[in-house]
Design a protein around this motif. Structure first.
Motif, PDB file in Angstrom:
ATOM      1  N   ARG A 170      -4.492   2.529   0.995  1.00 39.70           N
ATOM      2  CA  ARG A 170      -3.697   3.781   1.348  1.00 39.70           C
ATOM      3  C   ARG A 170      -3.948   4.176   2.887  1.00 39.70           C
ATOM      4  O   ARG A 170      -5.207   3.567   3.568  1.00 39.70           O
ATOM      5  N   ALA A 171      -3.087   4.973   3.508  1.00 42.26           N
ATOM      6  CA  ALA A 171      -3.433   5.202   4.835  1.00 42.26           C
ATOM      7  C   ALA A 171      -2.558   6.650   4.841  1.00 42.26           C
ATOM      8  O   ALA A 171      -1.653   7.077   4.101  1.00 42.26           O
ATOM      9  N   GLY A 180       0.620  -1.249  -0.033  1.00 44.91           N
ATOM     10  CA  GLY A 180       0.127  -0.047  -0.126  1.00 44.91           C
ATOM     11  C   GLY A 180       0.721   1.284   0.064  1.00 44.91           C
ATOM     12  O   GLY A 180       1.960   1.196  -0.095  1.00 44.91           O
ATOM     13  N   VAL A 181       0.061   2.327   0.194  1.00 44.08           N
ATOM     14  CA  VAL A 181       0.836   3.589   0.076  1.00 44.08           C
ATOM     15  C   VAL A 181       0.413   4.611   1.427  1.00 44.08           C
ATOM     16  O   VAL A 181      -0.859   4.444   1.604  1.00 44.08           O
ATOM     17  N   ASP A 182       1.509   5.276   1.865  1.00 44.99           N
ATOM     18  CA  ASP A 182       1.150   5.974   3.123  1.00 44.99           C
ATOM     19  C   ASP A 182       1.375   7.499   2.648  1.00 44.99           C
ATOM     20  O   ASP A 182       2.156   7.921   2.025  1.00 44.99           O
ATOM     21  N   THR A 183       0.595   8.300   3.314  1.00 48.77           N
ATOM     22  CA  THR A 183       0.764   9.743   3.239  1.00 48.77           C
ATOM     23  C   THR A 183       1.329  10.011   4.530  1.00 48.77           C
ATOM     24  O   THR A 183       0.558   9.960   5.497  1.00 48.77           O
ATOM     25  N   ARG A 224       6.468   9.327  17.468  1.00 42.29           N
ATOM     26  CA  ARG A 224       5.065   8.322  17.544  1.00 42.29           C
ATOM     27  C   ARG A 224       4.325   8.738  16.334  1.00 42.29           C
ATOM     28  O   ARG A 224       4.311   9.835  15.787  1.00 42.29           O
ATOM     29  N   ARG A 225       3.307   7.763  16.208  1.00 39.29           N
ATOM     30  CA  ARG A 225       2.587   8.178  14.847  1.00 39.29           C
ATOM     31  C   ARG A 225       1.285   7.479  15.017  1.00 39.29           C
ATOM     32  O   ARG A 225       0.924   6.581  15.799  1.00 39.29           O
ATOM     33  N   LEU A 226       0.220   8.150  14.434  1.00 42.05           N
ATOM     34  CA  LEU A 226      -1.239   7.710  14.599  1.00 42.05           C
ATOM     35  C   LEU A 226      -1.543   7.362  13.103  1.00 42.05           C
ATOM     36  O   LEU A 226      -1.340   8.404  12.054  1.00 42.05           O
ATOM     37  N   SER A 227      -1.936   6.215  13.040  1.00 38.58           N
ATOM     38  CA  SER A 227      -2.209   5.750  11.446  1.00 38.58           C
ATOM     39  C   SER A 227      -3.740   5.713  11.200  1.00 38.58           C
ATOM     40  O   SER A 227      -4.596   5.300  11.868  1.00 38.58           O
TER      41      SER A 227
END
Length: 309
Positions: A104-105, A21-24, A114-117
């Motif tokens: 996508r995400a 997949g693809v992340d922004t 830290r991250r929030l998906s």
């Protein structure tokens, strides 16, 4: 004499199933992000290929393992990014058509890494399946199969189990209760997960091993290291100091899994495999989310041979 097909060694070390997949990527001033009408993102908003299956495949290939990736990929700009990523890194990709489009995400990344998906769940359909003939053929040519928990991998588990090839999976931030994750946990020989949502990691690891066939279960715990359950014995894995400032934790769990599997396929002990994983995970935290970069074999082995904390 050319060996018969039945005696030829597998052409692939690890088959990675699903998780493309693809992340922004959006770097935000803090997490959780307070409500506001708008934010100015000076660092830019970047879209790149790379979700959990992609990152595991990248990590394995960087460590010198022959890697192949199978998934459903859309005929869209996002799918082109996924195909290009694999081509540039020399990773075999069987990209089956996904009419719903490539996954996508959006990842919000805080200053501490830290991250929030936010995952777009519209890029899948209930009837999505891997063709059995394709799956059997790729499985038969592999030493090991890493199964992500994305659809339609759950439907593939019975066929994979029957194929007799060792399996691994990553349950990510499983809470120990959600029934969706249980078939993956019980079918795999090696199980990875995050301890973030676990109230009792030790109990969860033992339950996975007791109810399934896992010989090794690992729960990563960020700066606190990891828990390793191997052949009934629970040990703590020390965290490894990152070699540079932490900028993004995205992909750290995938890097840990890839390095652990590298060790396992190289005949190392579970403890050494976990140390490899900790080193690779720490390295991943120093790589900006906008880049697809994994630790190489020489660097991994050099750090593993160095003094322990």
């Amino acid at each position: 004499m050319t060996p018969s097909p039945a005696t030829q060694p597998p052409a692939t070390d690890v088959l990675v199933l699903g998780g493309s997949g693809v992340d922004t990527i959006i770097h935000v001033p803090e997490l959780p992000l307070p409500y506001a009408d708008s934010y100015m993102i000076d660092s830019g908003i970047r879209t790149r290929a790379g979700q959990t299956g992609d990152f595991v495949a990248l990590g394995l290939a960087a460590l010198g393992l022959r890697t192949h990736h199978l998934d459903l990929v859309g005929d869209d700009p996002e799918g082109d990014l996924v195909r290009t990523l694999h081509r540039e890194h020399g990773i075999g990709l069987t990209a089956l058509p996904q009419p719903a489009g490539t996954r996508r995400a959006v990842n919000l990344v805080g200053p501490d890494g830290r991250r929030l998906s936010l995952y777009d769940t519209s890029r899948a359909r209930p009837g999505d399946r891997f063709p059995p003939r394709t799956l059997r053929s790729l499985a038969a040519a592999s030493r090991h199969i890493h199964v992500t928990i994305t659809q339609p991998c759950a439907e593939a588990l019975p066929l994979l189990t029957a194929a007799g090839v060792p399996l691994s999976t990553d349950l990510h931030d499983w809470d120990g209760e959600n029934p969706y994750h249980e078939p993956f946990a019980h079918a795999a020989d090696v199980v990875f997960l995050s301890a973030a949502a676990l109230t009792d990691p030790e109990r969860t690891l033992h339950r996975i091993a007791e109810r399934g066939r896992a010989r090794a279960v690992v729960a990563t715990a960020g700066a606190e290291g990891a828990y390793l359950l191997s052949d009934g014995e629970l040990t703590r894995v020390r965290a490894v100091s990152p070699p540079a400032p932490v900028v993004d934790s995205n992909g750290a769990g995938d890097a840990f899994a890839a390095a652990f599997l590298y060790g396992r396929l190289s005949g190392e002990t579970p403890e050494t495999c976990a140390r490899y994983g900790a080193i690779a995970g720490a390295h991943a935290c120093t790589v900006p989310a906008s880049r697809a970069e994994s630790i190489g074999r020489d660097e991994l082995l050099e750090r593993a041979a160095g003094p322990r904390p």
